[in-house]
Each structure stands twice: as structure tokens, then as C-alpha cells.
Enzyme design. Structure first.
Site, mmCIF file in Angstrom:
data_model
loop_
_atom_site.group_PDB
_atom_site.id
_atom_site.type_symbol
_atom_site.label_atom_id
_atom_site.label_comp_id
_atom_site.label_asym_id
_atom_site.label_seq_id
_atom_site.Cartn_x
_atom_site.Cartn_y
_atom_site.Cartn_z
ATOM 1 N N GLY A 46 0.833 -1.197 0.000
ATOM 2 C CA GLY A 46 0.000 0.000 0.000
ATOM 3 C C GLY A 46 0.864 1.242 0.000
ATOM 4 O O GLY A 46 2.031 1.189 0.428
ATOM 5 N N GLN A 51 3.252 9.985 0.931
ATOM 6 C CA GLN A 51 4.518 9.235 0.979
ATOM 7 C C GLN A 51 5.399 9.497 -0.234
ATOM 8 O O GLN A 51 6.575 9.161 -0.224
ATOM 9 C CB GLN A 51 4.250 7.728 1.102
ATOM 10 C CG GLN A 51 3.635 7.348 2.436
ATOM 11 C CD GLN A 51 3.403 5.855 2.532
ATOM 12 O OE1 GLN A 51 2.398 5.362 2.046
ATOM 13 N NE2 GLN A 51 4.330 5.137 3.133
ATOM 14 N N CYS A 88 6.011 0.240 7.560
ATOM 15 C CA CYS A 88 5.654 1.406 6.739
ATOM 16 C C CYS A 88 6.821 1.715 5.818
ATOM 17 O O CYS A 88 7.970 1.766 6.272
ATOM 18 C CB CYS A 88 5.356 2.592 7.647
ATOM 19 S SG CYS A 88 4.942 4.088 6.735
ATOM 20 N N LEU A 89 6.527 1.936 4.540
ATOM 21 C CA LEU A 89 7.596 2.240 3.581
ATOM 22 C C LEU A 89 8.292 3.564 3.909
ATOM 23 O O LEU A 89 9.406 3.804 3.457
ATOM 24 C CB LEU A 89 7.035 2.265 2.153
ATOM 25 C CG LEU A 89 6.502 0.909 1.660
ATOM 26 C CD1 LEU A 89 5.801 1.055 0.326
ATOM 27 C CD2 LEU A 89 7.631 -0.118 1.576
ATOM 28 N N HIS A 130 -4.257 1.879 7.539
ATOM 29 C CA HIS A 130 -2.904 2.456 7.524
ATOM 30 C C HIS A 130 -2.826 3.603 6.516
ATOM 31 O O HIS A 130 -2.264 4.666 6.812
ATOM 32 C CB HIS A 130 -1.897 1.338 7.178
ATOM 33 C CG HIS A 130 -0.470 1.758 7.180
ATOM 34 N ND1 HIS A 130 0.449 1.331 8.128
ATOM 35 C CD2 HIS A 130 0.238 2.570 6.347
ATOM 36 C CE1 HIS A 130 1.628 1.864 7.870
ATOM 37 N NE2 HIS A 130 1.541 2.610 6.782
ATOM 38 N N GLU A 131 -3.397 3.401 5.318
ATOM 39 C CA GLU A 131 -3.266 4.429 4.282
ATOM 40 C C GLU A 131 -4.137 5.650 4.577
ATOM 41 O O GLU A 131 -3.737 6.780 4.295
ATOM 42 C CB GLU A 131 -3.597 3.855 2.891
ATOM 43 C CG GLU A 131 -2.745 2.663 2.461
ATOM 44 C CD GLU A 131 -1.251 2.831 2.646
ATOM 45 O OE1 GLU A 131 -0.746 3.975 2.693
ATOM 46 O OE2 GLU A 131 -0.558 1.798 2.763
ATOM 47 N N HIS A 134 -2.342 7.769 6.836
ATOM 48 C CA HIS A 134 -1.333 8.592 6.156
ATOM 49 C C HIS A 134 -1.921 9.904 5.644
ATOM 50 O O HIS A 134 -1.290 10.963 5.768
ATOM 51 C CB HIS A 134 -0.727 7.836 4.965
ATOM 52 C CG HIS A 134 0.503 7.045 5.301
ATOM 53 N ND1 HIS A 134 1.622 7.610 5.891
ATOM 54 C CD2 HIS A 134 0.808 5.745 5.100
ATOM 55 C CE1 HIS A 134 2.545 6.675 6.043
ATOM 56 N NE2 HIS A 134 2.081 5.526 5.588
HETATM 57 ZN ZN ZN Z 1 2.977 3.698 5.729
#
Ligand code: ZN
Length: 174
Positions: A46, A51, A88-89, A130-131, A134
Site C-alpha cells: 500500500g 509518501q 511502513c515504507l 494504515h493508508e 497517512h
Molecule cells: Zn505507511
């Protein structure tokens, strides 16, 4: 399509409440395509527009059923509970247990501006929560219990000092 640089923890764009998408044009579709390519390259399951440095309410994901994009997503119908490792990226190399709802309902728009809705359970529910966090400026670190948050912040400090991050877990990175 292009792979975009992923913004890291500490970048202020990750702490902003992102703006609604208003223009459903080629630029939006290109951004979604680039985000998907960036997500698959990372690899992760995701990605949210902040991000990649764009403060817009756009998320992309693939829970194993194919690429999807949702614009201006709104969650409701939170049910049940799941606790599982999450990464998380934008905070690479850290995985900690996060408590999430087991099921959620999402409504929003597709890239043409037409309404879409979906029901998520387990991984998809975790990805959606999660998204959407963000695009509200919230990171998974904020949702850790006190001990895990302390551990995560210590690991981030060590990383700044050059310690290697742990191996990526592509099924858990969002
Ligand atoms: Zn993340």
C-alpha cells in the site's frame, strides 16, 4: 510510469492532513500509476500520496487481488479487532504489532471521479486503515503501545547513526 522517491519519517509532508482531490484528469491517473509502480518496486502492499510528497487524498494498494486506487477515501463500519505486525515504507525496517479493526467499509471515488465502495477484512482492512491514517498525517508509530513505541524510536535513532535496518517484509510494508 516512474518510480518516485518515498518520503521518510521526519519529512513534514507525512504529518499534514492531505487535501481532497478535485481534478480527475490525466495528471491524477499518472500519479496513481507512478505510486503503484513505486509501491511494487519498494516492495510493499500500500502507498498514500503524502509518501511520495503529494499532500492529496489518494491511496493505492494491492492486497493480492490486483492494483487498486481510491480517491478521497472515507472509512466506516469498523468491526472487530486484529493485532499483527505492521511496517511502513516511510519508516523502513521497523515492524511492530498494531491493533486495527478487523473489518472496515471504505467509500470514495475512482480515478474517473465515479463512486466506489469496498469492504475490507484482515489484510485489506489493515491496509485501508494504515493508508487513510497517512492522508490524515498519522503514522503507525503513533498507534504502538508505549513499549513498542520506545523500541521503535530507539531503532530510528540507531538507524540515523548508521545501524542497518532489518530486512524488509514486503507483505507488511504499507
Ligand atoms: Zn505507511
Amino acid at each position: 510510469m516512474a518510480i518516485l522517491p518515498i518520503r521518510r519519517f521526519g519529512d513534514p509532508v507525512l504529518r499534514e492532513r492531505a487535501r481532497d482531490v478535485e481534478a480527475f484528469d490525466g495528471a491524477l491517473r499518472r500519479l496513481a500509476d507512478d505510486m503503484l509502480e513505486t509501491m511494487y518496486d519498494a516492495p510493499g502492499v500500500g502507498l498514500a500520496a503524502p509518501q511520495v510528497g503529494r499532500s492529496l487524498r489518494l491511496i493505492v494498494f494491492d492486497d493480492g487481488t490486483g492494483p487498486q486506487a481510491v480517491v478521497n477515501p472515507v472509512l466506516s463500519g469498523f468491526e472487530g479487532e486484529q493485532v499483527g505486525d505492521e511496517g511502513c515504507l516511510s519508516v523502513p525496517g521497523l515492524y511492530h504489532p498494531v491493533k486495527r479493526s478487523l473489518r472496515v467499509h471504505a467509500e470514495g471515488l475512482d480515478l474517473q471521479g465515479d463512486p466506489v465502495s469496498l469492504d475490507g477484512e484482515e489484510l485489506l482492512a489493515r491496509i485501508l486503515q494504515h493508508e487513510v491514517d497517512h492522508i490524515n498525517g498519522v503514522l503507525f508509530l503513533d498507534r504502538l503501545d508505549r513499549d513498542h513505541r520506545r523500541e521503535a524510536l530507539a531503532a530510528l535513532r540507531d538507524q540515523e547513526l548508521g545501524a542497518p535496518a532489518s530486512a524488509p517484509d514486503p507483505t507488511r510494508a504499507l
